[in-house]
Design an enzyme around this catalytic site. Sequence first.
Site, PDB file in Angstrom:
ATOM      1  N   THR A 126     -10.622  48.460  11.183  1.00  0.00           N
ATOM      2  CA  THR A 126      -9.532  47.490  11.011  1.00  0.00           C
ATOM      3  C   THR A 126      -9.311  47.214   9.530  1.00  0.00           C
ATOM      4  OG1 THR A 126     -10.131  46.506  13.112  1.00  0.00           O
ATOM      5  CG2 THR A 126      -8.783  45.163  11.644  1.00  0.00           C
ATOM      6  N   ARG A 158     -13.524  46.136  23.366  1.00  0.00           N
ATOM      7  CA  ARG A 158     -14.309  44.901  23.267  1.00  0.00           C
ATOM      8  C   ARG A 158     -15.775  45.226  23.430  1.00  0.00           C
ATOM      9  NH1 ARG A 158     -11.664  42.267  28.321  1.00  0.00           N
ATOM     10  NH2 ARG A 158     -11.693  44.481  28.787  1.00  0.00           N
ATOM     11  N   LYS A 226      -2.919  46.180  15.060  1.00  0.00           N
ATOM     12  CA  LYS A 226      -4.305  45.829  15.350  1.00  0.00           C
ATOM     13  C   LYS A 226      -4.601  44.367  15.007  1.00  0.00           C
ATOM     14  CE  LYS A 226      -8.575  45.564  16.026  1.00  0.00           C
ATOM     15  NZ  LYS A 226      -9.777  46.301  16.080  1.00  0.00           N
ATOM     16  N   CYS A 282     -15.122  40.506  15.186  1.00  0.00           N
ATOM     17  CA  CYS A 282     -13.697  40.829  15.020  1.00  0.00           C
ATOM     18  C   CYS A 282     -12.802  39.615  14.786  1.00  0.00           C
ATOM     19  CB  CYS A 282     -13.195  41.607  16.233  1.00  0.00           C
ATOM     20  SG  CYS A 282     -13.847  43.269  16.296  1.00  0.00           S
ATOM     21  N   LYS A 285     -13.159  37.490  11.503  1.00  0.00           N
ATOM     22  CA  LYS A 285     -12.886  38.325  10.334  1.00  0.00           C
ATOM     23  C   LYS A 285     -11.418  38.774  10.310  1.00  0.00           C
ATOM     24  CE  LYS A 285     -14.759  42.539  10.704  1.00  0.00           C
ATOM     25  NZ  LYS A 285     -13.762  43.579  10.589  1.00  0.00           N
ATOM     26  N   LYS A 343     -20.743  36.390  23.110  1.00  0.00           N
ATOM     27  CA  LYS A 343     -20.172  36.422  24.457  1.00  0.00           C
ATOM     28  C   LYS A 343     -21.159  37.186  25.334  1.00  0.00           C
ATOM     29  CE  LYS A 343     -17.541  40.684  24.223  1.00  0.00           C
ATOM     30  NZ  LYS A 343     -16.282  41.331  24.501  1.00  0.00           N
TER      31      LYS A 343
HETATM   32  C1  UDX Z   1     -12.050  41.608  20.359  1.00  0.00           C
HETATM   33  C2  UDX Z   1     -10.762  42.145  21.011  1.00  0.00           C
HETATM   34  O1  UDX Z   1     -10.643  41.620  22.342  1.00  0.00           O
HETATM   35  C3  UDX Z   1     -10.765  43.671  21.019  1.00  0.00           C
HETATM   36  O2  UDX Z   1      -9.531  44.147  21.535  1.00  0.00           O
HETATM   37  C4  UDX Z   1     -10.962  44.165  19.573  1.00  0.00           C
HETATM   38  O3  UDX Z   1     -11.016  45.576  19.529  1.00  0.00           O
HETATM   39  C5  UDX Z   1     -12.236  43.578  18.971  1.00  0.00           C
HETATM   40  O4  UDX Z   1     -12.181  42.154  19.047  1.00  0.00           O
HETATM   41  P1  UDX Z   1     -14.582  41.283  21.102  1.00  0.00           P
HETATM   42  O5  UDX Z   1     -14.767  40.612  19.780  1.00  0.00           O
HETATM   43  O6  UDX Z   1     -15.575  42.321  21.543  1.00  0.00           O
HETATM   44  O7  UDX Z   1     -13.153  42.003  21.172  1.00  0.00           O
HETATM   45  O8  UDX Z   1     -14.599  40.127  22.230  1.00  0.00           O
HETATM   46  P2  UDX Z   1     -13.546  39.339  23.131  1.00  0.00           P
HETATM   47  O9  UDX Z   1     -13.867  39.619  24.550  1.00  0.00           O
HETATM   48  O10 UDX Z   1     -12.152  39.554  22.730  1.00  0.00           O
HETATM   49  O11 UDX Z   1     -13.973  37.839  22.820  1.00  0.00           O
HETATM   50  C6  UDX Z   1     -13.959  37.314  21.500  1.00  0.00           C
HETATM   51  C7  UDX Z   1     -14.441  35.881  21.481  1.00  0.00           C
HETATM   52  O12 UDX Z   1     -13.483  35.014  22.103  1.00  0.00           O
HETATM   53  C8  UDX Z   1     -15.756  35.653  22.247  1.00  0.00           C
HETATM   54  O13 UDX Z   1     -16.565  34.741  21.508  1.00  0.00           O
HETATM   55  C9  UDX Z   1     -15.300  35.023  23.549  1.00  0.00           C
HETATM   56  O14 UDX Z   1     -16.291  34.219  24.155  1.00  0.00           O
HETATM   57  C10 UDX Z   1     -14.121  34.196  23.077  1.00  0.00           C
HETATM   58  N1  UDX Z   1     -13.133  33.896  24.119  1.00  0.00           N
HETATM   59  C11 UDX Z   1     -12.463  34.898  24.743  1.00  0.00           C
HETATM   60  C12 UDX Z   1     -12.848  32.568  24.424  1.00  0.00           C
HETATM   61  O15 UDX Z   1     -13.440  31.641  23.837  1.00  0.00           O
HETATM   62  N2  UDX Z   1     -11.886  32.298  25.354  1.00  0.00           N
HETATM   63  C13 UDX Z   1     -11.202  33.273  26.004  1.00  0.00           C
HETATM   64  O16 UDX Z   1     -10.317  32.945  26.833  1.00  0.00           O
HETATM   65  C14 UDX Z   1     -11.497  34.629  25.688  1.00  0.00           C
END
Ligand code: UDX
Length: 456
Positions: A126, A158, A226, A282, A285, A343
């Site tokens: 990214t 993700r 992105k 992600c 940042k 998560k």
């Molecule tokens: C994210 C993007 O979803 C993905 O497309 C990209 O390539 C990388 O960044 P990721 O960081 O792995 O993926 O996790 P994601 O499932 O998106 O969750 C990110 C954070 O948001 C987590 O801490 C999660 O708990 C939080 N979250 C997610 C919430 O607090 N509420 C929600 O409704 C969804």
Amino acid sequence: MTSSNLTITVLGAGYVGLTTAVLLANANFKVYLIEPNDERRQVIQSGKSFFYEYGLDVLLEQALNSDFLVVTDSYETAVTNSRVVFSCVGTPDNPDGSSNLSYVFSAAEETLKYAQPELVYVQKSTVPVGTGQKIEALFVEKAPNLKLRYISNPEFLREGTAISDTLFFDRVVAGGRDKEAVNLVIDIYKDLEEQRERLAQLSKIPIAPRVDQYITTSLNSAELIKVTSNAFLALKISFANSIAILADKADADVVEVMDAVGADHRIGRAFLNAGRGYGGGCFPKDVSGLISSALDYGVDLQIMESAQEQNRLMPGYIVDRIQQALDNSLAGKRVAVLGLAFKAGTSDVRKSPGVAIANKLHEAGAHVVTYDPEAQEEAAIDLFRGVEDSESIEATVKGAEAVVLTTEWPEIIDFPASKYAQLMHGNVFFDAVNQYNALDATSNSLRYIGVGHRAE
Ligand code: UDX
């Protein structure tokens, strides 16, 4: 040029690079994976990932056994033989929030030294919009005769569902000047798509049909797609969290609100789960990187600054509410924090709200005991001295005045309320992810508190 029998180099064995390399190798591409870190490389060569990601190890082992995957630290060995390079190197954030692109540029420079003419250089890391043009300029300046082709192919996987997201994607985006190179990248994904049922079975992940699509754009648009996607998802979460705080004050329930709001297909229910806010490698940042790169273009993205600030406030808001529930004092009180990964489904603790909440509780004088099924070891560095770790939910919760659920691991969410109640000394049960069965908690005499969410 066709995608069959291609040799591909993948730069960097992080979440994106390792997943990409392993899947391409299992789809019968010859893949060189470059990982400069000796320790990581040795772990990977032994058939194990150095982070927890469901389904990855079995694919890694298969790829290594088949000889389609070679793990090396040598650009010379890898790039000399490759027609395509996927750059998946890290882009950490600088202290001012901007993206640190030193690995992105050094990987491009190192590739240049061994590149074949017309090599297709695919950027999956990214990067701020405009970065690709700078790398193109570097290629032209340093190796004008090689005529390297640069493509932006942003990654949307993700953590925790990396294999599934790569095989069963919503969209593959590829942007660049050279149409032939763009089509080549698309063809690689189409080859992977043809193998996806087999690979899903192999890694024991569910087959998840999607309305997948291939989108080709300009270079700058692909880069912006992105960060815009991630920023928008972060915005949705922060929006839900700001409404959750209002719901707390106004005696409404944010889960009911978002269920109904999200039922409007124009809005959608996804990423409207209020709770302790977003973490990980992600969203934090990418949001700060977008704000910073927009400023470079003279654009003030206040909307993203607000989203960022809302997210920053959430752990403190939660700790304040726990303190209120414990008669306005945390001093000396045992509080169990369940969940340190940012998560469920990962051992990653980068910018983890669970870690932030544990540290804040500790600062406020609580005796904090933590547990996570996968992330305990990684979290140890970030947890303040004095925050204890524990080996099980039972040992963590035993004698606690309050329990805080900070990661939605099934083990934590499905742990029966009767057992929580039995083990605890007090009864404050704070669900910072709004995922526990609230009625079950209250019917077992626990005082259930969610984020904008209640038991009734
Ligand atoms: C994210 C993007 O979803 C993905 O497309 C990209 O390539 C990388 O960044 P990721 O960081 O792995 O993926 O996790 P994601 O499932 O998106 O969750 C990110 C954070 O948001 C987590 O801490 C999660 O708990 C939080 N979250 C997610 C919430 O607090 N509420 C929600 O409704 C969804």
